[in-house]
Design a protein around this motif. Sequence first.
Motif, PDB file in Angstrom:
ATOM      1  N   MET A   1      -6.995 -28.566  -0.296  1.00 52.75           N
ATOM      2  CA  MET A   1      -8.166 -27.721  -0.539  1.00 52.75           C
ATOM      3  C   MET A   1      -7.797 -26.260  -0.766  1.00 52.75           C
ATOM      4  O   MET A   1      -8.183 -25.646  -1.757  1.00 52.75           O
ATOM      5  CB  MET A   1      -9.127 -27.788   0.660  1.00 52.75           C
ATOM      6  N   ALA A   2      -7.048 -25.699   0.191  1.00 52.86           N
ATOM      7  CA  ALA A   2      -6.771 -24.270   0.123  1.00 52.86           C
ATOM      8  C   ALA A   2      -5.865 -23.902  -1.041  1.00 52.86           C
ATOM      9  O   ALA A   2      -5.921 -22.779  -1.542  1.00 52.86           O
ATOM     10  CB  ALA A   2      -6.164 -23.788   1.443  1.00 52.86           C
ATOM     11  N   ALA A   3      -5.031 -24.842  -1.486  1.00 49.14           N
ATOM     12  CA  ALA A   3      -4.187 -24.568  -2.647  1.00 49.14           C
ATOM     13  C   ALA A   3      -5.054 -24.280  -3.866  1.00 49.14           C
ATOM     14  O   ALA A   3      -4.820 -23.317  -4.608  1.00 49.14           O
ATOM     15  CB  ALA A   3      -3.260 -25.755  -2.918  1.00 49.14           C
ATOM     16  N   PHE A   4      -6.080 -25.102  -4.072  1.00 50.30           N
ATOM     17  CA  PHE A   4      -6.987 -24.885  -5.198  1.00 50.30           C
ATOM     18  C   PHE A   4      -7.765 -23.584  -5.031  1.00 50.30           C
ATOM     19  O   PHE A   4      -7.844 -22.766  -5.958  1.00 50.30           O
ATOM     20  CB  PHE A   4      -7.962 -26.059  -5.324  1.00 50.30           C
ATOM     21  N   ILE A   5      -8.339 -23.377  -3.860  1.00 46.77           N
ATOM     22  CA  ILE A   5      -9.176 -22.189  -3.641  1.00 46.77           C
ATOM     23  C   ILE A   5      -8.373 -20.908  -3.807  1.00 46.77           C
ATOM     24  O   ILE A   5      -8.821 -19.945  -4.436  1.00 46.77           O
ATOM     25  CB  ILE A   5      -9.820 -22.245  -2.240  1.00 46.77           C
ATOM     26  N   ASN A   6      -7.167 -20.885  -3.256  1.00 46.50           N
ATOM     27  CA  ASN A   6      -6.357 -19.665  -3.286  1.00 46.50           C
ATOM     28  C   ASN A   6      -5.763 -19.353  -4.647  1.00 46.50           C
ATOM     29  O   ASN A   6      -5.724 -18.184  -5.048  1.00 46.50           O
ATOM     30  CB  ASN A   6      -5.208 -19.789  -2.276  1.00 46.50           C
ATOM     31  N   PHE A   7      -5.279 -20.380  -5.351  1.00 46.79           N
ATOM     32  CA  PHE A   7      -4.458 -20.124  -6.529  1.00 46.79           C
ATOM     33  C   PHE A   7      -5.081 -20.523  -7.862  1.00 46.79           C
ATOM     34  O   PHE A   7      -4.616 -20.076  -8.916  1.00 46.79           O
ATOM     35  CB  PHE A   7      -3.110 -20.829  -6.372  1.00 46.79           C
ATOM     36  N   ALA A   8      -6.120 -21.357  -7.856  1.00 49.82           N
ATOM     37  CA  ALA A   8      -6.777 -21.729  -9.109  1.00 49.82           C
ATOM     38  C   ALA A   8      -8.103 -21.006  -9.279  1.00 49.82           C
ATOM     39  O   ALA A   8      -8.707 -21.071 -10.355  1.00 49.82           O
ATOM     40  CB  ALA A   8      -7.007 -23.242  -9.163  1.00 49.82           C
ATOM     41  N   THR A   9      -8.558 -20.323  -8.226  1.00 49.17           N
ATOM     42  CA  THR A   9      -9.801 -19.554  -8.289  1.00 49.17           C
ATOM     43  C   THR A   9      -9.564 -18.179  -7.669  1.00 49.17           C
ATOM     44  O   THR A   9      -8.486 -17.905  -7.129  1.00 49.17           O
ATOM     45  CB  THR A   9     -10.947 -20.254  -7.515  1.00 49.17           C
ATOM     46  N   ASN A  10     -10.571 -17.351  -7.723  1.00 50.73           N
ATOM     47  CA  ASN A  10     -10.504 -16.050  -7.054  1.00 50.73           C
ATOM     48  C   ASN A  10     -11.329 -16.072  -5.765  1.00 50.73           C
ATOM     49  O   ASN A  10     -11.801 -15.046  -5.309  1.00 50.73           O
ATOM     50  CB  ASN A  10     -11.016 -14.941  -7.981  1.00 50.73           C
ATOM     51  N   GLY A  11     -11.465 -17.270  -5.194  1.00 54.92           N
ATOM     52  CA  GLY A  11     -12.271 -17.410  -3.991  1.00 54.92           C
ATOM     53  C   GLY A  11     -11.812 -16.544  -2.838  1.00 54.92           C
ATOM     54  O   GLY A  11     -12.629 -16.082  -2.035  1.00 54.92           O
ATOM     55  N   THR A  12     -10.495 -16.329  -2.728  1.00 53.90           N
ATOM     56  CA  THR A  12      -9.981 -15.479  -1.655  1.00 53.90           C
ATOM     57  C   THR A  12      -9.450 -14.147  -2.193  1.00 53.90           C
ATOM     58  O   THR A  12      -8.757 -13.417  -1.486  1.00 53.90           O
ATOM     59  CB  THR A  12      -8.852 -16.198  -0.895  1.00 53.90           C
ATOM     60  N   GLY A  13      -9.761 -13.848  -3.452  1.00 57.71           N
ATOM     61  CA  GLY A  13      -9.426 -12.540  -4.015  1.00 57.71           C
ATOM     62  C   GLY A  13      -8.009 -12.375  -4.508  1.00 57.71           C
ATOM     63  O   GLY A  13      -7.531 -11.255  -4.673  1.00 57.71           O
ATOM     64  N   ILE A  14      -7.322 -13.486  -4.835  1.00 55.60           N
ATOM     65  CA  ILE A  14      -5.931 -13.392  -5.251  1.00 55.60           C
ATOM     66  C   ILE A  14      -5.766 -12.609  -6.555  1.00 55.60           C
ATOM     67  O   ILE A  14      -4.753 -11.929  -6.761  1.00 55.60           O
ATOM     68  CB  ILE A  14      -5.319 -14.807  -5.394  1.00 55.60           C
ATOM     69  N   LEU A  15      -6.764 -12.660  -7.437  1.00 57.79           N
ATOM     70  CA  LEU A  15      -6.672 -11.934  -8.705  1.00 57.79           C
ATOM     71  C   LEU A  15      -6.737 -10.428  -8.503  1.00 57.79           C
ATOM     72  O   LEU A  15      -6.285  -9.654  -9.362  1.00 57.79           O
ATOM     73  CB  LEU A  15      -7.796 -12.374  -9.651  1.00 57.79           C
ATOM     74  N   ASP A  16      -7.297 -10.019  -7.383  1.00 55.94           N
ATOM     75  CA  ASP A  16      -7.376  -8.592  -7.070  1.00 55.94           C
ATOM     76  C   ASP A  16      -6.228  -8.156  -6.164  1.00 55.94           C
ATOM     77  O   ASP A  16      -5.752  -7.027  -6.256  1.00 55.94           O
ATOM     78  CB  ASP A  16      -8.723  -8.297  -6.388  1.00 55.94           C
ATOM     79  N   THR A  17      -5.774  -9.063  -5.288  1.00 54.70           N
ATOM     80  CA  THR A  17      -4.662  -8.743  -4.399  1.00 54.70           C
ATOM     81  C   THR A  17      -3.350  -8.651  -5.164  1.00 54.70           C
ATOM     82  O   THR A  17      -2.534  -7.757  -4.931  1.00 54.70           O
ATOM     83  CB  THR A  17      -4.533  -9.822  -3.302  1.00 54.70           C
ATOM     84  N   LEU A  18      -3.141  -9.591  -6.087  1.00 54.26           N
ATOM     85  CA  LEU A  18      -1.928  -9.612  -6.915  1.00 54.26           C
ATOM     86  C   LEU A  18      -2.343  -9.688  -8.384  1.00 54.26           C
ATOM     87  O   LEU A  18      -2.147 -10.704  -9.054  1.00 54.26           O
ATOM     88  CB  LEU A  18      -1.054 -10.812  -6.532  1.00 54.26           C
ATOM     89  N   PRO A  19      -2.925  -8.610  -8.900  1.00 49.75           N
ATOM     90  CA  PRO A  19      -3.527  -8.652 -10.243  1.00 49.75           C
ATOM     91  C   PRO A  19      -2.541  -8.847 -11.381  1.00 49.75           C
ATOM     92  O   PRO A  19      -2.935  -9.268 -12.471  1.00 49.75           O
ATOM     93  CB  PRO A  19      -4.218  -7.284 -10.342  1.00 49.75           C
ATOM     94  N   ARG A  20      -1.265  -8.586 -11.156  1.00 49.93           N
ATOM     95  CA  ARG A  20      -0.286  -8.680 -12.246  1.00 49.93           C
ATOM     96  C   ARG A  20       0.438 -10.031 -12.269  1.00 49.93           C
ATOM     97  O   ARG A  20       1.310 -10.245 -13.101  1.00 49.93           O
ATOM     98  CB  ARG A  20       0.731  -7.545 -12.116  1.00 49.93           C
ATOM     99  N   ILE A  21       0.057 -10.924 -11.361  1.00 51.45           N
ATOM    100  CA  ILE A  21       0.680 -12.244 -11.309  1.00 51.45           C
ATOM    101  C   ILE A  21      -0.308 -13.287 -11.814  1.00 51.45           C
ATOM    102  O   ILE A  21      -1.467 -13.315 -11.405  1.00 51.45           O
ATOM    103  CB  ILE A  21       1.120 -12.608  -9.868  1.00 51.45           C
ATOM    104  N   ARG A  22       0.147 -14.141 -12.720  1.00 52.37           N
ATOM    105  CA  ARG A  22      -0.686 -15.214 -13.269  1.00 52.37           C
ATOM    106  C   ARG A  22      -0.265 -16.530 -12.605  1.00 52.37           C
ATOM    107  O   ARG A  22       0.853 -17.000 -12.807  1.00 52.37           O
ATOM    108  CB  ARG A  22      -0.519 -15.296 -14.784  1.00 52.37           C
ATOM    109  N   PHE A  23      -1.181 -17.089 -11.827  1.00 50.73           N
ATOM    110  CA  PHE A  23      -0.867 -18.281 -11.050  1.00 50.73           C
ATOM    111  C   PHE A  23      -1.244 -19.560 -11.807  1.00 50.73           C
ATOM    112  O   PHE A  23      -2.281 -19.625 -12.467  1.00 50.73           O
ATOM    113  CB  PHE A  23      -1.620 -18.248  -9.712  1.00 50.73           C
ATOM    114  N   HIS A  24      -0.396 -20.579 -11.651  1.00 43.52           N
ATOM    115  CA  HIS A  24      -0.653 -21.899 -12.223  1.00 43.52           C
ATOM    116  C   HIS A  24      -0.413 -22.943 -11.143  1.00 43.52           C
ATOM    117  O   HIS A  24       0.729 -23.119 -10.685  1.00 43.52           O
ATOM    118  CB  HIS A  24       0.266 -22.160 -13.418  1.00 43.52           C
TER     119      HIS A  24
END
Length: 339
Positions: free
Chosen positions: A120-143
Motif C-alpha cells: 500500500m505505502a509503496a504506491f501512495i508514497n512513490f506513485a502519487t503525491n499523497g504524502t507530498g513526495i513531489l514537493d519534498t523531492l521535486p527534482r526526482i522522478r519516481f517510477h
Amino acid sequence: MPHLLGIEWAPMNIPLTRRLQTLGALHFFFITLFTPVLVLTVPFYMLYTIAWPLIVVYALWLIYDWGSPKRGAYRSEWFQRQRIHSWYANYFPVQMHTTAEMPAEHSYLIGYHPHGIISMAAFINFATNGTGILDTLPRIRFHLCTLVGQFWTPWRREWGLLHGMIDCSRESIKHVLEHDEKGKAVVLVVGGAEEALDAHPGCHILTLKKRKGFVKIALQTGAQLVPCYSFGENDIFNQAENPKGSTIRQFQTIMKRILGFSPPAFYGRGVFNYTFGLLPFRKPINTVLGAPIPVTKTPNPTQEQIDTLHETYMNSLRELFEAHKTRFDVSPTTQLVIN
C-alpha cells in the motif's frame, strides 16, 4: 461503537473528512481488485453491441502502446496530484520521512521493504503525491515497479502508466536508470510475492538474502542504492496463519509458481464495520527513506562485487530499521529478520 452479532459496526455520525478518506481507500480497491474483472469481461459483451468499434480502436492502441511499461511509462504529475490520493494517504495515515538529500545529478534504485499484502505505502508514497513526495523531492522522478501482468489489463494499465509505474523486468528498470536524464528513481519491492506470505501484524520478516539481481543492476547502471522501510505496512491486514511447511503455505507457493504472485488469505475491515472486510485497517504507516549508498558504475560486475554491495545494502537496511523502530512503536527487542 455498537456491537451486534460479534461485529463492531461503524457509527452513523462519522465526520465528512473520514468519509472522504474511506472513499480514497475504496477508489484504490476498486481499481486494483474489481476493475480487472470488469475490463476483462465487459469487452466481450460490447463486441455484440453497437459499441464494438471501441474495442477495435483500443486493440489498435494497445498494439501501438504495448512497450510503454518497459520504456519509462508516461508519468503525469496531474494524475499523481489528484486529491483522492491525499484522502487515501490520510486514511491510515501514511507518512514519508526522508533522512538524507538525493541530489538530482544521480539516479537511484530504491529497495522498498516490507512487501506487505499489497504494498500500500509503496504506491501512495512513490506513485502519487499523497504524502507530498513531489514537493519534498521535486527534482526526482519516481517510477514504481509492479508485476508485468498488471499491464495486461485494459484501461488499468493506462492508469498505472500515468502514475509512472513500470514493469519489474530487468529491461524496464535499466531503461529508466540508463537514461541520459538523471534524477530518476526506480522503486522496487524487493521481497515480492514470497515476502507477502510473511506479512503478519507485528512481524518484520524480509526475503532478501538471495535477492541480488537489483544490486547487479545498480552496479551496471551506476544508480545509487537506497534502502527504504515502511513501519506498519504489515499491520493493516490480518493474514491466516501459514507457517512454512503448512498445507496453506504449500498451496500458496504452488500458486505463486503458476501465477507469478501469491494469493494471501487475508482480511481487513469493511465500509460499515470494523471487524471484517477487504479494506485495510486504519493503522499508521511510516515510510523511512534511507541515505543513498554510492555505487561505482561497473558494466560487467563480478560476483564478489555484487556480494559485497549486497552485504553493504543489508547492513544499511538493518541500521535504518534499528535507528527508527522505537520511534514508530516497535519494541526495542524486535529484530529485523532477513531470510
